[in-house]
Scaffold this motif. Structure first.
Motif, PDB file in Angstrom:
ATOM      1  N   LYS A  14       0.824  -1.213   0.000  1.00 25.16           N
ATOM      2  CA  LYS A  14       0.000   0.000   0.000  1.00 25.16           C
ATOM      3  C   LYS A  14       0.857   1.262   0.000  1.00 25.16           C
ATOM      4  O   LYS A  14       0.492   2.261  -0.615  1.00 25.16           O
ATOM      5  N   PHE A  15       1.966   1.166   0.714  1.00 22.61           N
ATOM      6  CA  PHE A  15       2.884   2.305   0.723  1.00 22.61           C
ATOM      7  C   PHE A  15       3.356   2.595  -0.703  1.00 22.61           C
ATOM      8  O   PHE A  15       3.388   3.749  -1.144  1.00 22.61           O
ATOM      9  N   LEU A  16       3.696   1.525  -1.410  1.00 25.31           N
ATOM     10  CA  LEU A  16       4.139   1.696  -2.793  1.00 25.31           C
ATOM     11  C   LEU A  16       3.018   2.281  -3.639  1.00 25.31           C
ATOM     12  O   LEU A  16       3.249   3.141  -4.492  1.00 25.31           O
ATOM     13  N   ASP A  17       1.808   1.795  -3.393  1.00 22.33           N
ATOM     14  CA  ASP A  17       0.668   2.312  -4.143  1.00 22.33           C
ATOM     15  C   ASP A  17       0.569   3.823  -3.973  1.00 22.33           C
ATOM     16  O   ASP A  17       0.416   4.562  -4.936  1.00 22.33           O
ATOM     17  N   GLU A  18       0.684   4.244  -2.745  1.00 25.95           N
ATOM     18  CA  GLU A  18       0.603   5.670  -2.470  1.00 25.95           C
ATOM     19  C   GLU A  18       1.662   6.448  -3.247  1.00 25.95           C
ATOM     20  O   GLU A  18       1.411   7.528  -3.766  1.00 25.95           O
TER      21      GLU A  18
ATOM     22  N   LEU B 227      -6.044   0.881 -14.593  1.00 21.29           N
ATOM     23  CA  LEU B 227      -7.365   0.960 -15.208  1.00 21.29           C
ATOM     24  C   LEU B 227      -8.005   2.317 -14.995  1.00 21.29           C
ATOM     25  O   LEU B 227      -8.763   2.781 -15.842  1.00 21.29           O
ATOM     26  N   LEU B 228      -7.716   2.929 -13.894  1.00 15.46           N
ATOM     27  CA  LEU B 228      -8.339   4.220 -13.627  1.00 15.46           C
ATOM     28  C   LEU B 228      -7.425   5.376 -14.024  1.00 15.46           C
ATOM     29  O   LEU B 228      -7.717   6.529 -13.749  1.00 15.46           O
ATOM     30  N   GLY B 229      -6.340   5.022 -14.672  1.00 16.38           N
ATOM     31  CA  GLY B 229      -5.436   6.063 -15.152  1.00 16.38           C
ATOM     32  C   GLY B 229      -4.845   6.892 -14.033  1.00 16.38           C
ATOM     33  O   GLY B 229      -4.680   8.098 -14.139  1.00 16.38           O
ATOM     34  N   LYS B 230      -4.519   6.246 -12.919  1.00 16.19           N
ATOM     35  CA  LYS B 230      -4.038   6.993 -11.760  1.00 16.19           C
ATOM     36  C   LYS B 230      -2.534   6.817 -11.530  1.00 16.19           C
ATOM     37  O   LYS B 230      -2.015   7.255 -10.519  1.00 16.19           O
ATOM     38  N   SER B 231      -1.907   6.160 -12.461  1.00 13.53           N
ATOM     39  CA  SER B 231      -0.481   5.917 -12.235  1.00 13.53           C
ATOM     40  C   SER B 231       0.315   7.194 -12.471  1.00 13.53           C
ATOM     41  O   SER B 231       0.071   7.914 -13.433  1.00 13.53           O
ATOM     42  N   ALA B 232       1.250   7.457 -11.549  1.00 15.59           N
ATOM     43  CA  ALA B 232       2.027   8.686 -11.648  1.00 15.59           C
ATOM     44  C   ALA B 232       2.942   8.629 -12.864  1.00 15.59           C
ATOM     45  O   ALA B 232       3.121   9.613 -13.564  1.00 15.59           O
ATOM     46  N   SER B 233       3.539   7.485 -13.082  1.00 23.29           N
ATOM     47  CA  SER B 233       4.474   7.378 -14.195  1.00 23.29           C
ATOM     48  C   SER B 233       4.628   5.913 -14.584  1.00 23.29           C
ATOM     49  O   SER B 233       4.911   5.064 -13.745  1.00 23.29           O
ATOM     50  N   ILE B 234       4.388   5.658 -15.847  1.00 18.97           N
ATOM     51  CA  ILE B 234       4.501   4.280 -16.313  1.00 18.97           C
ATOM     52  C   ILE B 234       5.955   3.806 -16.210  1.00 18.97           C
ATOM     53  O   ILE B 234       6.231   2.645 -15.905  1.00 18.97           O
ATOM     54  N   ASP B 235       6.890   4.743 -16.389  1.00 18.34           N
ATOM     55  CA  ASP B 235       8.303   4.381 -16.255  1.00 18.34           C
ATOM     56  C   ASP B 235       8.600   3.875 -14.856  1.00 18.34           C
ATOM     57  O   ASP B 235       9.274   2.862 -14.675  1.00 18.34           O
ATOM     58  N   ALA B 236       8.082   4.605 -13.858  1.00 24.98           N
ATOM     59  CA  ALA B 236       8.320   4.192 -12.478  1.00 24.98           C
ATOM     60  C   ALA B 236       7.674   2.839 -12.210  1.00 24.98           C
ATOM     61  O   ALA B 236       8.262   1.979 -11.556  1.00 24.98           O
ATOM     62  N   GLU B 237       6.472   2.652 -12.749  1.00 24.01           N
ATOM     63  CA  GLU B 237       5.793   1.362 -12.569  1.00 24.01           C
ATOM     64  C   GLU B 237       6.646   0.233 -13.129  1.00 24.01           C
ATOM     65  O   GLU B 237       6.863  -0.791 -12.488  1.00 24.01           O
TER      66      GLU B 237
ATOM     67  N   PHE C 124       2.123  -9.708  -0.364  1.00 19.91           N
ATOM     68  CA  PHE C 124       2.568  -8.476  -1.014  1.00 19.91           C
ATOM     69  C   PHE C 124       2.123  -8.472  -2.468  1.00 19.91           C
ATOM     70  O   PHE C 124       1.564  -7.503  -2.970  1.00 19.91           O
ATOM     71  N   GLU C 125       2.384  -9.572  -3.130  1.00 23.85           N
ATOM     72  CA  GLU C 125       2.066  -9.644  -4.556  1.00 23.85           C
ATOM     73  C   GLU C 125       0.580  -9.387  -4.781  1.00 23.85           C
ATOM     74  O   GLU C 125       0.197  -8.626  -5.666  1.00 23.85           O
ATOM     75  N   ALA C 126      -0.260 -10.031  -3.975  1.00 23.36           N
ATOM     76  CA  ALA C 126      -1.700  -9.898  -4.159  1.00 23.36           C
ATOM     77  C   ALA C 126      -2.131  -8.447  -4.014  1.00 23.36           C
ATOM     78  O   ALA C 126      -2.869  -7.922  -4.858  1.00 23.36           O
ATOM     79  N   PHE C 127      -1.631  -7.808  -2.978  1.00 17.48           N
ATOM     80  CA  PHE C 127      -2.064  -6.425  -2.759  1.00 17.48           C
ATOM     81  C   PHE C 127      -1.446  -5.484  -3.783  1.00 17.48           C
ATOM     82  O   PHE C 127      -2.084  -4.544  -4.243  1.00 17.48           O
ATOM     83  N   TYR C 128      -0.213  -5.759  -4.118  1.00 14.97           N
ATOM     84  CA  TYR C 128       0.437  -4.911  -5.107  1.00 14.97           C
ATOM     85  C   TYR C 128      -0.307  -4.998  -6.429  1.00 14.97           C
ATOM     86  O   TYR C 128      -0.539  -3.996  -7.097  1.00 14.97           O
ATOM     87  N   LYS C 129      -0.675  -6.210  -6.775  1.00 16.47           N
ATOM     88  CA  LYS C 129      -1.371  -6.440  -8.030  1.00 16.47           C
ATOM     89  C   LYS C 129      -2.724  -5.725  -8.024  1.00 16.47           C
ATOM     90  O   LYS C 129      -3.093  -5.072  -9.000  1.00 16.47           O
ATOM     91  N   LYS C 130      -3.419  -5.849  -6.921  1.00 12.30           N
ATOM     92  CA  LYS C 130      -4.735  -5.219  -6.815  1.00 12.30           C
ATOM     93  C   LYS C 130      -4.603  -3.704  -7.024  1.00 12.30           C
ATOM     94  O   LYS C 130      -5.357  -3.105  -7.783  1.00 12.30           O
ATOM     95  N   ASP C 131      -3.627  -3.120  -6.349  1.00  9.01           N
ATOM     96  CA  ASP C 131      -3.450  -1.675  -6.448  1.00  9.01           C
ATOM     97  C   ASP C 131      -2.950  -1.261  -7.819  1.00  9.01           C
ATOM     98  O   ASP C 131      -3.381  -0.246  -8.372  1.00  9.01           O
ATOM     99  N   LEU C 132      -2.045  -2.069  -8.360  1.00  5.55           N
ATOM    100  CA  LEU C 132      -1.513  -1.766  -9.690  1.00  5.55           C
ATOM    101  C   LEU C 132      -2.661  -1.770 -10.702  1.00  5.55           C
ATOM    102  O   LEU C 132      -2.755  -0.888 -11.560  1.00  5.55           O
ATOM    103  N   ALA C 133      -3.532  -2.769 -10.589  1.00  7.24           N
ATOM    104  CA  ALA C 133      -4.661  -2.874 -11.507  1.00  7.24           C
ATOM    105  C   ALA C 133      -5.483  -1.603 -11.461  1.00  7.24           C
ATOM    106  O   ALA C 133      -5.828  -1.027 -12.502  1.00  7.24           O
ATOM    107  N   LYS C 134      -5.752  -1.152 -10.273  1.00  7.24           N
ATOM    108  CA  LYS C 134      -6.576   0.061 -10.161  1.00  7.24           C
ATOM    109  C   LYS C 134      -5.859   1.262 -10.749  1.00  7.24           C
ATOM    110  O   LYS C 134      -6.459   2.097 -11.422  1.00  7.24           O
ATOM    111  N   ARG C 135      -4.579   1.351 -10.470  1.00  6.38           N
ATOM    112  CA  ARG C 135      -3.828   2.486 -11.014  1.00  6.38           C
ATOM    113  C   ARG C 135      -3.879   2.490 -12.529  1.00  6.38           C
ATOM    114  O   ARG C 135      -4.067   3.525 -13.163  1.00  6.38           O
TER     115      ARG C 135
END
Lengths: 84, 834
Positions: free
Chosen positions: B485-489, B536-546, B523-534
């Motif tokens: 979740k920290f990473l998601d933030e 799909l909802l276009g909320k990712s700060a930077s695709i490079d960082a991802e 970790f993987e499960a939660f990371y994946k869940k958050d990544l998916a939302k980022r």
């Protein structure tokens, strides 16, 4: 009219539209991949025969290539032909 | 120093010669040569050196020089003897100047072969000594010795005395002479030493008296040795078990010193007292100390008489001081004190103690000041220093502990410190939000301390790793989730403060924490869940960082771990292509009503988290769009099924409020609800539920977000936080906001409780399968295995924590499914069923 939709970002997920859940050759789920693959989906596609039986493409190819005589569908024993 | 330079130099010489050569008679030549030089050098500058009242004119230097030069080599000395045998008997061999005559003779010795025409016979009688030769000569020498000891002026010059001693030796009277000199010296030495008895009770005064006596003795013996030089060379050297004149002097001095234990005792006590007062910070006469210690060394009394009591004294002193200081001062000060004490003792060894004393002295100090207090130091000060991040003090502690082999103790303290410090925050559910930042800071400060205080000690590094791992896994699963979740933030859009590099740095540091986590699947499960939302909802700060994060995870855990995550990125790319071709397709151009810009993310089911299907009755126009896209997609990819994930859809709406037009970013559910108000003024909860078909709980959430959140597009009647069945909603005519574009769909990014539990449950479900698979794998290879062995092997294979009870359940389940059976004779043994 109070609100009007300008943009719509929809999300859809796809699965294979096969009759069975699993591949008749490798017994792995169609949503997964054949034993030789790592990625499901486009990397390990399904293929349908003329008899309408579906297998992982990699699985049926292996089967077809291993047959000396005319290959048959592993499920219904009819002659195997790729559904065109 | 008030004495002339020559005296100091001369008095030093014997020390070095006695200390460097273990057998005093072995090499007389070198000290002689050196000795000869020094008085000469000093006389050239001062002409005549007056020393302790004795006239020491240049003749001594000359005599010593010639003597030294002559006796330099042994052959030289033999030749002189041979020459003398050929000479007609000298009438008075006792007369002075024999050596000088010989010298001259030798220089002008005729060649024997030139005048050998006629043999010349000369009768050679045995040379005879005058009757009282020995006694007379001795009388001169004795007078001289007495005069030297009494610091009186010598009656005849030193060269004559030197020759007199030499003559006696020449005539094989050395033994007698030696004994006589010894006897004579003894009388004087005994007298001088006994004069010290009962002297001043003040130890410092007494010490300086002793020192003066010793200094005088040295000077006097030096002169005597100079006179009796030939005795050393011709007699002492050839006789076994007898020491040189100088050493004999030392022996006598020592003998008489030990005859009066009072002096020895007083001297040693005085020395110890002096050192103690220096330790207490008083200024002392170090020269005096140094001289007396050298005296003890020269007399061979250093280690027995001084070193032993000195070390005991030191031990006692520091034992008391250690206890006292430990009570009085805090740990950093104590450590500083110890450090300076060790430095002082070290300097003491350089300044006046024997070099050999250094090791035991430092060891004693270390033992009393450190070794005895290590546990107390750690107990009292370690946590405090760690808490305050006191790099220098910790470094000092490490260095000092290393000296006394107590690093192990420090390591243990570090380990328990890490465990104890983190425990509170790890276990406190209230502090979940602070956990990851805390762990990051904690780790960073530990790393800094390791590097700067603990010299990057590998064992310490491992301790930190182990303890940290223990700490982070104290609470199962939750930390892994929090890290995700920290990473998601951090990776979510809206972190405008952080630059790319900073983000990269944070990712790296988080990855370190990730390494410690045992349940990486959580970790993987939660990371994946958050990544998916980022995504799909276009909320990712930077695709490079991802992508960089995915690469890091891949290097850390292998491609198995990131396969699916990478698949998600692939789907996003592919969806873009599909959307482009959809827009250009004939279906879209001919059938699509204009007005809505539609884009679809098509997901490969296997890659993404599973989402529970959510039904919704879409407005007609949206249904049209959906159907057209579906038709297009299935025509492009045959053999597929397409399922709409309505919960993930989101829209941009244009809303006409009386107070101005706005663009609203909303979720699909939100827009479906809002669309209802185009045709109605007021709707009840049940009406909305009926016409949208959205699941009850989800609808309540949706309405809450529209009517009770920060942005209130709807108004709820009556007002209140929770949505009840009877509540009614109206379009908010008074809506106003400073911005044109307003986001209302934060609700979609937010994790619901259900989502959280389902994610966790899915992880546990997966774990069950993994346990099953591992059990079958093991049993398949082993065929027959006892329960304990199976469990052991399982724990080696499984990468996540499992309780033994859970494993037992899985085994039972496998027995039910006939993968295994219990052995009939021994229920503790399982058989594999093929």
């Amino acid at each position: 009219m109070k609100v009007k939709i300008l943009q719509w970002h929809a999300v859809a997920s796809w699965t294979w539209d096969a009759q069975d859940e699993t591949c008749g050759i490798c017994r792995m789920a169609f949503d997964g991949c054949c034993p030789d693959c790592k990625f499901p989906g486009d990397d390990c596609p399904l293929i349908w025969g003329a008899c309408n039986h579906a297998y992982h493409l990699h699985c049926i190819l292996k089967w077809v290539n291993s047959q000396t005589s005319t290959p048959l569908c592993p499920m219904c024993r009819r002659e195997w032909q790729f559904k065109g | 120093m008030s004495q002339p330079h020559a005296a100091a130099a001369a008095s030093k010489r014997p020390f070095s010669s006695t200390t460097t050569s273990p057998s005093p008679t072995s090499s007389p030549a070198t000290p002689l040569m050196k000795k000869a030089k020094h008085p000469a050098a000093s006389s050239s500058s001062a002409g005549t050196v007056e020393k302790n009242g004795i006239q020491l004119d240049t003749a001594v230097a000359a005599a010593a020089a010639t003597g030294g030069g002559r006796t330099n080599g042994e052959e030289d000395a033999e030749m002189v003897l041979a020459d003398q045998d050929e000479l007609p008997a000298p009438s008075a061999p006792a007369s002075a100047g024999v050596a000088a005559n010989l010298f001259r003779k030798k220089a002008t010795l005729p060649q024997p072969s030139t005048s050998a025409r006629k043999p010349l016979r000369i009768k050679i009688g045995q040379p005879k000594l005058p009757k009282n030769f020995e006694e007379d000569t001795w009388a001169i020498l004795k007078d001289a010795i007495t005069a030297i000891f009494l610091k009186q002026k010598l009656s005849c010059d030193v060269e004559k005395l030197y020759q007199a001693a030499g003559d006696l030796c020449l005539h094989k009277l050395g033994a007698n002479l030696y004994e006589r000199i010894k006897k004579e010296c003894e009388i004087h030495i005994a007298e001088k030493i006994s004069a010290l008895v009962g002297q001043s009770p003040d130890l410092v005064v007494f010490l300086s008296l002793v020192q003066r006596t010793w200094q005088d003795f040295c000077d006097q013996m030096l002169i005597i040795r100079g006179i009796a030089l030939l005795l050393d060379v011709k007699y002492v050297k050839n006789v076994a078990n007898i020491c040189s004149v100088w050493d004999m002097g030392l022996q006598l001095f020592r003998k008489h010193l030990s005859l009066s234990p009072e002096i020895e005792h007083k001297t040693v006590t005085g020395l110890l007292r002096l050192i103690e007062s220096e330790r207490l910070g008083e200024a002392i006469d170090r020269t005096l100390l140094s001289h007396l210690l050298k005296m003890l060394t020269a007399l061979g009394m250093y280690s027995e008489s001084f070193e032993k009591p000195f070390l005991e004294c030191t031990s006692e002193f520091y034992a008391t001081e250690g206890v006292k200081y430990m009570q009085q001062s805090d740990i950093p000060d104590y450590l500083k004190h110890v450090e300076s004490r060790l430095q002082e003792e070290h300097e003491r060894c350089i300044l006046y103690l024997e070099a050999n004393t250094r090791k035991p002295l430092i060891a004693t100090t270390e033992k009393q000041l450190l070794e005895r207090h290590t546990s107390a130091i750690i107990e009292k000060g370690f946590s405090m220093l760690m808490d305050a991040n006191r790099i220098n003090d910790l470094s000092r502690m490490y260095d000092l502990f290393q000296r006394v082999n107590a690093v192990e103790l420090l390591k243990l303290a570090l380990s328990s410190y890490i465990r104890a410090t983190g425990q509170g925050i790890i276990m406190d559910e209230e502090k979940d939000r602070e956990l990851v930042p805390f762990l990051l800071d904690f780790k960073a400060s530990l790393d800094k301390i390791l590097e700067e205080s603990f010299a990057k000690n590998e064992a310490f590094s491992n301790t930190i790793k182990d303890s940290f791992e223990h700490l982070i896994n104290l609470r199962q699963n939750r930390p892994a989730e929090l890290i995700a979740k920290f990473l998601d933030e951090k990776l979510r859009a809206g972190n405008k403060g952080t630059s790319e590099e900073e983000l990269e740095g944070i990712l790296d540091r988080v990855l370190v924490l990730f390494r410690f986590i045992q349940g990486k699947d959580v970790f993987e499960a939660f990371y994946k869940k958050d990544l998916a939302k980022r995504l799909l909802l276009g909320k990712s700060a930077s695709i490079d960082a991802e992508k960089s994060m995915i690469t890091k995870l891949k290097t850390e855990c292998g491609s198995q771990f990131t396969n699916k995550l990478e698949g998600m990125f692939k789907d996003i790319e592919l969806s873009k292509e599909i959307n482009d071709s959809f827009r250009q397709s004939s279906q879209a151009r001919t059938k699509l009503p204009s007005g809505i810009e539609m884009s679809v993310h098509v997901l490969t089911t296997g890659y993404w988290p599973t989402y529970p299907p959510m039904d919704v009755k879409l407005p007609h126009e949206l249904n049209v769009y959906q159907d057209i896209f579906k038709e297009f997609y299935l025509s492009k990819y045959s053999g597929r099924r397409l399922m709409w994930q309505n919960s993930l859809g989101h829209c941009v709406l244009k809303a006409d409020f009386p107070k101005g037009k706005k663009e609203l970013a909303v979720s699909l559910f939100q827009s479906v609800v809002l669309m209802l108000f185009n045709d109605a003024q007021k709707l009840s909860f049940l009406d909305i539920k009926d016409s949208t078909g959205i699941e009850d709980k989800e609808l309540r959430r949706t309405l809450q977000s529209l009517a009770c959140g920060k942005v209130r597009v709807l108004q709820k009647i009556p007002k209140g936080r929770d949505v009840e069945d009877k509540d009614e909603f109206v379009f908010n005519e008074d809506f106003s906001a400073p911005l044109y574009r307003i986001k209302v769909n934060a609700i979609q990014m937010k994790e619901t409780v259900e989502e959280n539990t389902s994610t966790t449950e899915r992880v546990f479900q997966d774990r069950q399968y993994q346990v099953d698979a591992a059990i079958v794998r093991i049993m398949k290879t082993r065929k027959v295995l006892s329960h304990t062995l199976l469990i052991t092997e399982l724990y080696q294979q499984l990468k996540f924590p499992v309780k033994p009870a859970d494993i037992k359940k899985r085994i039972e389940s496998l027995i039910d499914r006939e993968y295994l059976e219990r052995d009939r004779s021994n229920p503790q043994i399982y058989n594999y069923l093929a």
